[in-house]
Write a protein that holds these residues in place. Sequence first.
Motif, mmCIF file in Angstrom:
data_model
loop_
_atom_site.group_PDB
_atom_site.id
_atom_site.type_symbol
_atom_site.label_atom_id
_atom_site.label_comp_id
_atom_site.label_asym_id
_atom_site.label_seq_id
_atom_site.Cartn_x
_atom_site.Cartn_y
_atom_site.Cartn_z
ATOM 1 N N ILE A 1 48.571 36.355 45.165
ATOM 2 C CA ILE A 1 47.831 37.481 45.728
ATOM 3 C C ILE A 1 48.430 37.848 47.081
ATOM 4 O O ILE A 1 48.601 36.978 47.929
ATOM 5 C CB ILE A 1 46.346 37.128 45.919
ATOM 6 C CG1 ILE A 1 45.720 36.700 44.596
ATOM 7 C CG2 ILE A 1 45.585 38.290 46.531
ATOM 8 C CD1 ILE A 1 44.315 36.136 44.741
ATOM 9 N N THR A 2 48.751 39.134 47.264
ATOM 10 C CA THR A 2 49.232 39.640 48.545
ATOM 11 C C THR A 2 48.189 40.595 49.088
ATOM 12 O O THR A 2 47.814 41.561 48.424
ATOM 13 C CB THR A 2 50.581 40.359 48.391
ATOM 14 O OG1 THR A 2 51.526 39.451 47.825
ATOM 15 C CG2 THR A 2 51.096 40.844 49.737
ATOM 16 N N MET B 1 37.141 35.052 37.341
ATOM 17 C CA MET B 1 36.373 35.482 38.490
ATOM 18 C C MET B 1 37.019 36.747 39.051
ATOM 19 O O MET B 1 38.232 36.834 39.152
ATOM 20 C CB MET B 1 36.356 34.374 39.541
ATOM 21 C CG MET B 1 35.798 34.805 40.864
ATOM 22 S SD MET B 1 35.863 33.569 42.165
ATOM 23 C CE MET B 1 34.897 32.292 41.474
ATOM 24 N N ARG B 2 36.185 37.704 39.443
ATOM 25 C CA ARG B 2 36.674 38.944 40.039
ATOM 26 C C ARG B 2 37.412 38.646 41.344
ATOM 27 O O ARG B 2 37.056 37.727 42.072
ATOM 28 C CB ARG B 2 35.500 39.865 40.342
ATOM 29 C CG ARG B 2 34.795 40.429 39.143
ATOM 30 C CD ARG B 2 33.541 41.151 39.557
ATOM 31 N NE ARG B 2 33.782 42.175 40.567
ATOM 32 C CZ ARG B 2 33.716 43.484 40.339
ATOM 33 N NH1 ARG B 2 33.391 43.931 39.153
ATOM 34 N NH2 ARG B 2 33.945 44.340 41.316
ATOM 35 N N ILE B 3 38.434 39.444 41.623
ATOM 36 C CA ILE B 3 39.235 39.190 42.825
ATOM 37 C C ILE B 3 38.422 39.400 44.102
ATOM 38 O O ILE B 3 38.584 38.648 45.062
ATOM 39 C CB ILE B 3 40.530 40.028 42.853
ATOM 40 C CG1 ILE B 3 41.452 39.488 43.947
ATOM 41 C CG2 ILE B 3 40.241 41.508 43.017
ATOM 42 C CD1 ILE B 3 42.875 39.870 43.810
ATOM 43 N N ASP B 4 37.518 40.379 44.119
ATOM 44 C CA ASP B 4 36.729 40.583 45.336
ATOM 45 C C ASP B 4 35.819 39.383 45.607
ATOM 46 O O ASP B 4 35.667 38.945 46.740
ATOM 47 C CB ASP B 4 35.950 41.898 45.297
ATOM 48 C CG ASP B 4 35.027 42.046 44.103
ATOM 49 O OD1 ASP B 4 35.113 41.253 43.156
ATOM 50 O OD2 ASP B 4 34.204 42.988 44.127
ATOM 51 N N LYS B 5 35.273 38.787 44.565
ATOM 52 C CA LYS B 5 34.435 37.600 44.739
ATOM 53 C C LYS B 5 35.288 36.384 45.112
ATOM 54 O O LYS B 5 34.911 35.579 45.965
ATOM 55 C CB LYS B 5 33.629 37.316 43.473
ATOM 56 C CG LYS B 5 32.680 36.157 43.657
ATOM 57 C CD LYS B 5 31.756 35.966 42.491
ATOM 58 C CE LYS B 5 30.813 34.813 42.778
ATOM 59 N NZ LYS B 5 29.899 34.572 41.664
ATOM 60 N N SER C 1 37.770 44.540 40.204
ATOM 61 C CA SER C 1 37.291 43.806 39.034
ATOM 62 C C SER C 1 38.370 42.958 38.367
ATOM 63 O O SER C 1 38.103 42.302 37.359
ATOM 64 C CB SER C 1 36.721 44.787 38.007
ATOM 65 O OG SER C 1 37.735 45.690 37.591
ATOM 66 N N TYR C 2 39.573 42.922 38.926
ATOM 67 C CA TYR C 2 40.658 42.133 38.329
ATOM 68 C C TYR C 2 40.237 40.676 38.200
ATOM 69 O O TYR C 2 39.661 40.095 39.115
ATOM 70 C CB TYR C 2 41.929 42.233 39.186
ATOM 71 C CG TYR C 2 43.055 41.392 38.668
ATOM 72 C CD1 TYR C 2 43.871 41.853 37.643
ATOM 73 C CD2 TYR C 2 43.298 40.124 39.175
ATOM 74 C CE1 TYR C 2 44.899 41.069 37.144
ATOM 75 C CE2 TYR C 2 44.318 39.337 38.691
ATOM 76 C CZ TYR C 2 45.117 39.811 37.665
ATOM 77 O OH TYR C 2 46.126 39.025 37.181
ATOM 78 N N ASP C 3 40.533 40.064 37.062
ATOM 79 C CA ASP C 3 40.165 38.677 36.783
ATOM 80 C C ASP C 3 41.256 37.726 37.280
ATOM 81 O O ASP C 3 42.355 37.696 36.734
ATOM 82 C CB ASP C 3 39.935 38.493 35.280
ATOM 83 C CG ASP C 3 39.335 37.158 34.943
ATOM 84 O OD1 ASP C 3 38.571 36.620 35.764
ATOM 85 O OD2 ASP C 3 39.624 36.638 33.842
#
Length: 90
Positions: free
Chosen positions: A47-48, A1-5, A38-40
């Motif tokens: 996550i920071t 899943m994308r990090i923004d999502k 878009s990072y998976d």
Amino acid sequence: MRIDKYLKVSRILKRRTVSKELALHQRIEVNGKSVKPSYDVKPGDCITITFGQRQMTVKVLETSNFSKKADAPMMYEVLEEKWLEENCCE
């Protein structure tokens, strides 16, 4: 899943556009490296997020495309949350 999502679905951030902007401005790091929107994201990632004067570090426990409001906190574990000091020139 994308990090923004992921940040939106887990309700760490309120809107996906906000998380996308933070990533584009290098305010989101995963395992110590700045990432794009878009990072998976994978379980186990740290996550920071730096927004304003606040910095939050969370560990990803699970990823799912949808979550209820009550289930969202089970997707991550807060490792650290701190306020950054303002740089003042006197």
